[in-house]
Motif scaffolding. Structure first.
Motif, PDB file in Angstrom:
ATOM      1  N   GLY A   1     -11.773 -53.424  31.628  1.00  0.00           N
ATOM      2  CA  GLY A   1     -12.829 -53.450  30.611  1.00  0.00           C
ATOM      3  C   GLY A   1     -12.425 -54.240  29.372  1.00  0.00           C
ATOM      4  N   ILE A   2     -11.159 -54.162  28.998  1.00  0.00           N
ATOM      5  CA  ILE A   2     -10.681 -54.950  27.849  1.00  0.00           C
ATOM      6  C   ILE A   2     -10.736 -56.446  28.182  1.00  0.00           C
ATOM      7  CG2 ILE A   2      -8.635 -55.478  26.427  1.00  0.00           C
ATOM      8  CD1 ILE A   2      -7.998 -52.451  26.530  1.00  0.00           C
ATOM      9  N   ALA A   3     -10.320 -56.792  29.390  1.00  0.00           N
ATOM     10  CA  ALA A   3     -10.408 -58.205  29.791  1.00  0.00           C
ATOM     11  C   ALA A   3     -11.870 -58.655  29.842  1.00  0.00           C
ATOM     12  CB  ALA A   3      -9.742 -58.409  31.157  1.00  0.00           C
ATOM     13  N   MET A   4     -12.741 -57.764  30.294  1.00  0.00           N
ATOM     14  CA  MET A   4     -14.176 -58.086  30.329  1.00  0.00           C
ATOM     15  C   MET A   4     -14.715 -58.288  28.909  1.00  0.00           C
ATOM     16  SD  MET A   4     -15.180 -55.245  33.208  1.00  0.00           S
ATOM     17  CE  MET A   4     -16.940 -55.167  32.865  1.00  0.00           C
ATOM     18  N   ALA A   5     -14.250 -57.452  27.987  1.00  0.00           N
ATOM     19  CA  ALA A   5     -14.668 -57.591  26.587  1.00  0.00           C
ATOM     20  C   ALA A   5     -14.214 -58.942  26.038  1.00  0.00           C
ATOM     21  CB  ALA A   5     -14.084 -56.458  25.743  1.00  0.00           C
ATOM     22  N   ASN A   6     -12.970 -59.325  26.339  1.00  0.00           N
ATOM     23  CA  ASN A   6     -12.485 -60.632  25.884  1.00  0.00           C
ATOM     24  C   ASN A   6     -13.330 -61.765  26.466  1.00  0.00           C
ATOM     25  OD1 ASN A   6     -10.443 -59.461  24.368  1.00  0.00           O
ATOM     26  ND2 ASN A   6      -8.816 -59.888  25.846  1.00  0.00           N
ATOM     27  N   CYS A   7     -13.667 -61.641  27.739  1.00  0.00           N
ATOM     28  CA  CYS A   7     -14.515 -62.659  28.376  1.00  0.00           C
ATOM     29  C   CYS A   7     -15.898 -62.680  27.733  1.00  0.00           C
ATOM     30  CB  CYS A   7     -14.672 -62.387  29.874  1.00  0.00           C
ATOM     31  SG  CYS A   7     -13.190 -62.720  30.829  1.00  0.00           S
ATOM     32  N   ALA A   8     -16.441 -61.506  27.438  1.00  0.00           N
ATOM     33  CA  ALA A   8     -17.770 -61.436  26.823  1.00  0.00           C
ATOM     34  C   ALA A   8     -17.727 -62.082  25.439  1.00  0.00           C
ATOM     35  CB  ALA A   8     -18.234 -59.984  26.740  1.00  0.00           C
ATOM     36  N   ASN A   9     -16.712 -61.758  24.651  1.00  0.00           N
ATOM     37  CA  ASN A   9     -16.590 -62.348  23.312  1.00  0.00           C
ATOM     38  C   ASN A   9     -16.452 -63.863  23.379  1.00  0.00           C
ATOM     39  OD1 ASN A   9     -16.682 -59.834  22.125  1.00  0.00           O
ATOM     40  ND2 ASN A   9     -14.490 -59.711  21.718  1.00  0.00           N
ATOM     41  N   LEU A  10     -15.711 -64.324  24.365  1.00  0.00           N
ATOM     42  CA  LEU A  10     -15.416 -65.745  24.443  1.00  0.00           C
ATOM     43  C   LEU A  10     -16.569 -66.528  25.068  1.00  0.00           C
ATOM     44  CD1 LEU A  10     -12.866 -67.284  23.616  1.00  0.00           C
ATOM     45  CD2 LEU A  10     -12.151 -67.243  25.996  1.00  0.00           C
ATOM     46  N   LEU A  11     -17.186 -65.972  26.095  1.00  0.00           N
ATOM     47  CA  LEU A  11     -18.128 -66.754  26.893  1.00  0.00           C
ATOM     48  C   LEU A  11     -19.573 -66.280  26.813  1.00  0.00           C
ATOM     49  CD1 LEU A  11     -15.925 -67.202  30.081  1.00  0.00           C
ATOM     50  CD2 LEU A  11     -16.411 -68.908  28.319  1.00  0.00           C
ATOM     51  N   GLY A  12     -19.807 -65.102  26.261  1.00  0.00           N
ATOM     52  CA  GLY A  12     -21.185 -64.603  26.174  1.00  0.00           C
ATOM     53  C   GLY A  12     -21.953 -64.742  27.468  1.00  0.00           C
ATOM     54  N   PRO A  13     -21.422 -64.213  28.581  1.00  0.00           N
ATOM     55  CA  PRO A  13     -22.131 -64.353  29.863  1.00  0.00           C
ATOM     56  C   PRO A  13     -23.342 -63.420  29.926  1.00  0.00           C
ATOM     57  CG  PRO A  13     -20.265 -62.896  30.162  1.00  0.00           C
ATOM     58  CD  PRO A  13     -20.212 -63.376  28.724  1.00  0.00           C
ATOM     59  N   GLU A  14     -24.245 -63.693  30.862  1.00  0.00           N
ATOM     60  CA  GLU A  14     -25.376 -62.782  31.089  1.00  0.00           C
ATOM     61  C   GLU A  14     -24.960 -61.633  31.991  1.00  0.00           C
ATOM     62  OE1 GLU A  14     -27.206 -66.488  32.502  1.00  0.00           O
ATOM     63  OE2 GLU A  14     -29.070 -65.474  31.975  1.00  0.00           O
TER      64      GLU A  14
ATOM     65  N   GLU B   1     -17.030 -50.702  32.536  1.00  0.00           N
ATOM     66  CA  GLU B   1     -18.123 -51.067  31.640  1.00  0.00           C
ATOM     67  C   GLU B   1     -18.056 -50.258  30.340  1.00  0.00           C
ATOM     68  OE1 GLU B   1     -22.090 -51.147  33.274  1.00  0.00           O
ATOM     69  OE2 GLU B   1     -22.926 -51.771  31.352  1.00  0.00           O
ATOM     70  N   ARG B   2     -17.723 -48.984  30.455  1.00  0.00           N
ATOM     71  CA  ARG B   2     -17.580 -48.158  29.256  1.00  0.00           C
ATOM     72  C   ARG B   2     -16.520 -48.772  28.331  1.00  0.00           C
ATOM     73  NH1 ARG B   2     -14.365 -45.512  27.332  1.00  0.00           N
ATOM     74  NH2 ARG B   2     -12.938 -45.421  29.092  1.00  0.00           N
ATOM     75  N   SER B   3     -15.387 -49.144  28.928  1.00  0.00           N
ATOM     76  CA  SER B   3     -14.308 -49.735  28.150  1.00  0.00           C
ATOM     77  C   SER B   3     -14.731 -51.079  27.551  1.00  0.00           C
ATOM     78  CB  SER B   3     -13.079 -49.892  29.047  1.00  0.00           C
ATOM     79  OG  SER B   3     -12.114 -50.710  28.455  1.00  0.00           O
ATOM     80  N   MET B   4     -15.424 -51.890  28.328  1.00  0.00           N
ATOM     81  CA  MET B   4     -15.900 -53.174  27.803  1.00  0.00           C
ATOM     82  C   MET B   4     -16.794 -52.954  26.579  1.00  0.00           C
ATOM     83  SD  MET B   4     -18.462 -56.027  29.460  1.00  0.00           S
ATOM     84  CE  MET B   4     -19.938 -55.082  29.068  1.00  0.00           C
ATOM     85  N   ARG B   5     -17.714 -52.002  26.701  1.00  0.00           N
ATOM     86  CA  ARG B   5     -18.657 -51.786  25.590  1.00  0.00           C
ATOM     87  C   ARG B   5     -17.943 -51.218  24.368  1.00  0.00           C
ATOM     88  NH1 ARG B   5     -23.336 -53.618  27.035  1.00  0.00           N
ATOM     89  NH2 ARG B   5     -23.779 -53.708  29.250  1.00  0.00           N
ATOM     90  N   GLU B   6     -16.835 -50.545  24.600  1.00  0.00           N
ATOM     91  CA  GLU B   6     -16.045 -50.022  23.482  1.00  0.00           C
ATOM     92  C   GLU B   6     -15.267 -51.155  22.802  1.00  0.00           C
ATOM     93  OE1 GLU B   6     -13.590 -46.714  24.796  1.00  0.00           O
ATOM     94  OE2 GLU B   6     -12.096 -47.227  23.278  1.00  0.00           O
ATOM     95  N   HIS B   7     -14.880 -52.184  23.554  1.00  0.00           N
ATOM     96  CA  HIS B   7     -13.965 -53.187  23.020  1.00  0.00           C
ATOM     97  C   HIS B   7     -14.583 -54.534  22.662  1.00  0.00           C
ATOM     98  CE1 HIS B   7     -11.037 -50.410  25.029  1.00  0.00           C
ATOM     99  NE2 HIS B   7     -10.395 -50.622  23.900  1.00  0.00           N
ATOM    100  N   ALA B   8     -15.813 -54.789  23.064  1.00  0.00           N
ATOM    101  CA  ALA B   8     -16.402 -56.101  22.765  1.00  0.00           C
ATOM    102  C   ALA B   8     -17.201 -56.051  21.473  1.00  0.00           C
ATOM    103  CB  ALA B   8     -17.301 -56.547  23.914  1.00  0.00           C
ATOM    104  N   MET B   9     -17.535 -57.203  20.954  1.00  0.00           N
ATOM    105  CA  MET B   9     -18.315 -57.255  19.733  1.00  0.00           C
ATOM    106  C   MET B   9     -19.773 -56.896  20.019  1.00  0.00           C
ATOM    107  SD  MET B   9     -16.788 -60.546  17.818  1.00  0.00           S
ATOM    108  CE  MET B   9     -17.357 -59.863  16.252  1.00  0.00           C
TER     109      MET B   9
END
Lengths: 322, 322
Positions: free
Chosen positions: B246-259, B280-288
């Motif tokens: 989820g943390i890696a997903m958050a980094n990807c979301a911050n960097l790439l803003g995927p759909e 997903e829970r972790s991603m939503r906790e860690h992304a902007m």
């Protein structure tokens, strides 16, 4: 060619710069105004208009084709609205509409870091490449990405947030509320925290005498001064920050395989070569062999001109954003 | 339509799959062969040809337009050469040239994870989006990126290495030699290390009795079995891995803003919904906040078909890679 001029406008928390940019990405007229957020949104807006008129005056009043406004996020690009700017007194401000009516030309709004990276790509250190990652380090850390020659903003319009990449799970607290973001580990603010502690304990006599232990006083020039005086403790803190930036660069290289990574921002303007050397060393230590062959690391070359040139070019080219 | 068929070929360390893929991305014939690396490169190549002929036979011998080969890297895409495949006995093997001469059609070579992500984008869980990040978790962790509808491979051709994103500086040792890569923290191998220790100490009686403490025995099915039996210690280890993903997903979301972010691979096929929920829970906790609104997280839906379908489509579309 006169009608090919475009306004590039950089809105900052303390000052604002308007530039008239010609078709060769040269600034042919510029004016600045203080932001003066304390006077309220309308006063700020009047100074925006005054700066634009001032810059046009300096450039001998060319006909302009478009206006590009760069501001810190969050922005609503599509509707041209500055959603919120903590230091600027603008909230839900329809800047694009207002300026469009004022000057009768299309207005484009873009995040300032994205604009700066795009400027370096169009006319600065990253010119000639088509896949670029830009990392700008100052009070915070901002990032921008150019892919296949276009500014990449992602599906949400907010891509490129390199500063909040988590590279140290459960690490230092970041201003965004997360832990271990590269901004929390390597921004000038992060460096200042450690350097203030060095000043406080007497480990850095130079900083103690120059500015004391106030975080705000520990500006990039002070760090440069300490390093120039041979202060090894301060140098160590800065090198550690560069080490972390290098890890973020390695992650970007692994993920995006860019041709060039541009390092810029206030900190780099003062201690660029030394910081770059450490950051690049760390990047090459931490990235995959297979992506490193093609990656160059360079210092930004346009300074304060990167943002107005970048956003002017974005305003000129409707297809510049992907 | 028959002449619109394309071969999609998935080269793995133990088995190889040839598929005949029609213009609607459906598999209309397939054959598999064991890899048998121990017999040497020529023997492996002969089985590649045999599998392709077998798949064509099953599809009633359509005329084919192109062949796409997916293999683990490193690859030389431009020259169509498999540079090195540790488990496959192929070294500097000009697979594209050989197959081009054998079948008289163009041959395209692509990294297998990229092919799988592209397959999910074209015909699976990420169909209908144009900005996609794919993360496949098994023995290792691989990634792939689709931007603006095209597979993004970067300037070096090796972009998308999400597995070696460092999210825990100085963290667990990774197979690549770095520390704190998401692969070192969250692959099935990383999970197996901790679960083997649980089995060894008796903290997981289920795993101890099922497979003992041999890392290789702790396959995804065993983890699924332990969780189904209510083994909370094993579940905790898996949840921790999902937290890191989820943390890696958050980094990807911050960097790439995927759909959309697609999670797939062997581990997810066994414990998908539970793993996705935690990640997903972790991603939503860690992304902007600003990048999260538009991001969906979904499970891959094509299983083993993703790679052949993806690489077949890449072979069909010369402009599919950016």
């Amino acid at each position: 060619m006169a009608e090919q001029c475009v306004i590039g406008f950089d809105m900052g928390g303390t000052k604002m710069i308007a530039a008239v940019v010609d078709a060769s990405s040269r600034i042919v007229g510029r004016a600045r105004e203080r932001t003066g957020a304390e006077d309220g949104a309308e006063a700020v807006y009047e100074r925006v208009v005054a700066a634009i008129r001032g810059a046009l005056e300096k450039a001998r009043k060319p006909k302009i084709k478009a206006i590009g406004i760069a501001a810190p996020g969050p922005l609503d690009r599509r509707r041209g609205i500055i959603v919120e700017t903590p230091n600027m007194g603008l909230r839900k401000f329809p800047i694009a509409d207002r300026l469009r009516r004022e000057f009768g030309v299309p207005v484009v709004l873009e995040n300032d870091v994205n604009a700066g990276v795009y400027g370096e790509y169009k006319a600065g250190a990253a010119r000639g490449y088509s896949n670029v990652v830009g990392i700008f380090i100052g009070t915070g850390i901002g990032g921008g990405i150019v892919l296949d020659g276009r500014l990449y903003i992602g599906a949400t319009g907010n891509a490129g947030e390199i500063g909040h990449m988590i590279i140290q799970t459960d690490g230092a607290l970041c201003g965004c509320g997360q832990h271990g973001c590269v901004e929390a580990l390597a921004s000038r603010t992060a460096i200042a925290k450690d350097v203030a502690a060095l000043a406080g304990s007497g480990a850095s006599q130079f900083v103690r005498e120059e500015v004391g232990t106030d975080l705000k006083g520990i500006r990039s020039g002070v760090l440069a001064g300490a390093i120039a005086k041979g202060d090894r403790r301060v140098r160590g803190v800065v090198e550690r920050a560069a080490h972390f930036v290098g890890i973020a660069m390695a992650n970007c290289a692994n993920l995006l395989g860019p041709e060039v990574i541009v390092l810029g921002g206030g900190l780099l303007e003062k201690i660029g070569p030394m910081f770059l050397k450490e950051a690049e060393r760390s990047m090459r230590e931490h990235a995959m062999e297979s992506v490193l062959a093609g990656v160059k690391v360079v210092l930004a070359s346009l300074g304060d001109d990167a943002v107005p040139i970048g956003v002017a070019t974005l305003a000129r080219e409707p297809r510049a954003r992907a």
